[in-house]
Design a protein around this motif. Structure first.
Motif, short mmCIF file in Angstrom:
data_model
loop_
_atom_site.label_atom_id
_atom_site.label_comp_id
_atom_site.label_asym_id
_atom_site.label_seq_id
_atom_site.Cartn_x
_atom_site.Cartn_y
_atom_site.Cartn_z
N GLY A 1 -0.97 8.50 -3.60
CA GLY A 1 -1.21 7.02 -3.75
C GLY A 1 -2.99 6.56 -3.78
N TRP A 2 -3.59 7.60 -3.27
CA TRP A 2 -4.95 7.24 -2.91
C TRP A 2 -5.92 7.96 -4.05
CZ3 TRP A 2 -6.09 3.79 0.76
CH2 TRP A 2 -5.04 3.63 1.60
N GLU A 3 -6.98 7.43 -4.38
CA GLU A 3 -7.84 7.99 -5.40
C GLU A 3 -9.29 7.92 -4.89
OE1 GLU A 3 -7.28 6.10 -9.11
OE2 GLU A 3 -5.35 6.24 -9.17
N ASN B 1 -6.30 2.51 -3.23
CA ASN B 1 -4.88 2.79 -3.43
C ASN B 1 -4.14 2.34 -4.57
OD1 ASN B 1 -1.58 1.83 -2.52
ND2 ASN B 1 -2.57 3.51 -0.92
N GLU B 2 -3.39 2.81 -5.34
CA GLU B 2 -2.80 2.43 -6.58
C GLU B 2 -1.42 1.60 -6.21
OE1 GLU B 2 -1.68 6.15 -8.44
OE2 GLU B 2 0.03 6.46 -7.24
N VAL C 1 0.87 -1.10 0.14
CA VAL C 1 -0.06 -0.11 0.12
C VAL C 1 0.96 1.17 -0.09
CG1 VAL C 1 -1.74 1.43 1.34
CG2 VAL C 1 -1.77 -1.24 1.33
N LYS C 2 0.63 1.99 -1.13
CA LYS C 2 1.45 3.16 -0.90
C LYS C 2 1.07 4.32 -0.14
CE LYS C 2 3.30 6.59 -4.62
NZ LYS C 2 2.85 6.94 -6.14
N ASN C 3 1.89 4.90 0.54
CA ASN C 3 1.60 6.14 1.57
C ASN C 3 0.39 5.66 2.54
OD1 ASN C 3 1.42 8.49 2.83
ND2 ASN C 3 0.08 9.37 1.37
N ARG C 4 0.83 4.20 3.14
CA ARG C 4 -0.31 3.67 3.96
C ARG C 4 -0.81 4.68 5.18
NH1 ARG C 4 3.05 -0.96 7.30
NH2 ARG C 4 4.43 0.29 8.44
#
Length: 208
Positions: free
Chosen positions: A77-79, A123-124, A64-67
């Motif tokens: 990293g979140w959309e 999350n991308e 998970v990017k930037n969790r």
């Protein structure tokens, strides 16, 4: 005209020097008796450069990017595909990272859900999550419900076309607890994505 002449000369010089280099024969002799300066056997080292996801998205197992929402841009990293920061989001919701001042957990993400069927958070990963079919992935999250009737969060692996790759998993939320519990759920994709894989979270007020 002078510029053109210079370019032609430079190219010719490079071309001929290449031919000359190919015609040469080089010999190298290794002398293992003379090793030069002595190096202590206790001295060792390693060089590692964290670029192109060598660490995050590479050796580091986190997918998970930037969790923890602590990047310089907290929502990187979140959309939120159904949300618009310039509207009231009556048919979805909106996530807003907040600084807590806590050294152990500097930021949290507050999500106001106005329509649980219309809001989702994706999350991308690190250019995708690179999941593999039939492998087991452990999801861990700390979350609670401060107000309202949201009772659980649904998680799923999806591809770029939002096709589900694994069985939907739900985590039930504690309401206004003193200590936020850490919940864990396994995710096991049944098939490999045709494109990059993502993690999708959707809140729900429906009870199970």
């Amino acid at each position: 005209m002078k510029i053109k002449t210079f370019q032609n000369i430079a190219f010719a010089s490079l071309f001929f020097s290449g031919i000359f280099a190919n015609a040469q024969t080089n010999k190298y002799v290794l002398d293992f008796k003379d090793t030069g300066v002595k190096i202590e056997p206790t001295m060792y080292g390693i060089f590692f450069e964290d670029i192109n996801f060598a660490a995050d998205g590479g050796l580091y197992a986190e997918m998970v990017k930037n969790r923890s929402f602590e990047f310089q841009t907290p929502l990187m990293g979140w959309e939120q595909p159904s949300s618009d920061r310039h509207s009231l989001n009556e048919k979805s919701g909106y996530a807003l990272p907040i600084e807590t001042g806590d050294e152990k957990n500097k930021n949290i993400c507050r999500i106001e859900v106005k329509d649980d069927k219309g809001y989702s958070l994706i999350n991308e990963g690190f250019r995708g999550m690179g999941i593999k079919a039939n492998d087991l992935y452990n999801l861990s999250i700390m979350a609670e419900n401060r107000e309202g009737n949201i009772s659980k969060i649904k998680f799923q692996f999806i591809d770029e076309k939002e096709m589900r790759l694994a069985k939907l998993q739900s985590i039930h939320l504690q309401k206004n607890g003193k200590n936020i519990p850490r919940n864990s759920k396994p995710l096991k994709p049944k098939r490999k994505p045709n494109s990059k894989s993502l993690l999708k979270a959707r809140e729900s007020s429906m009870s199970t």
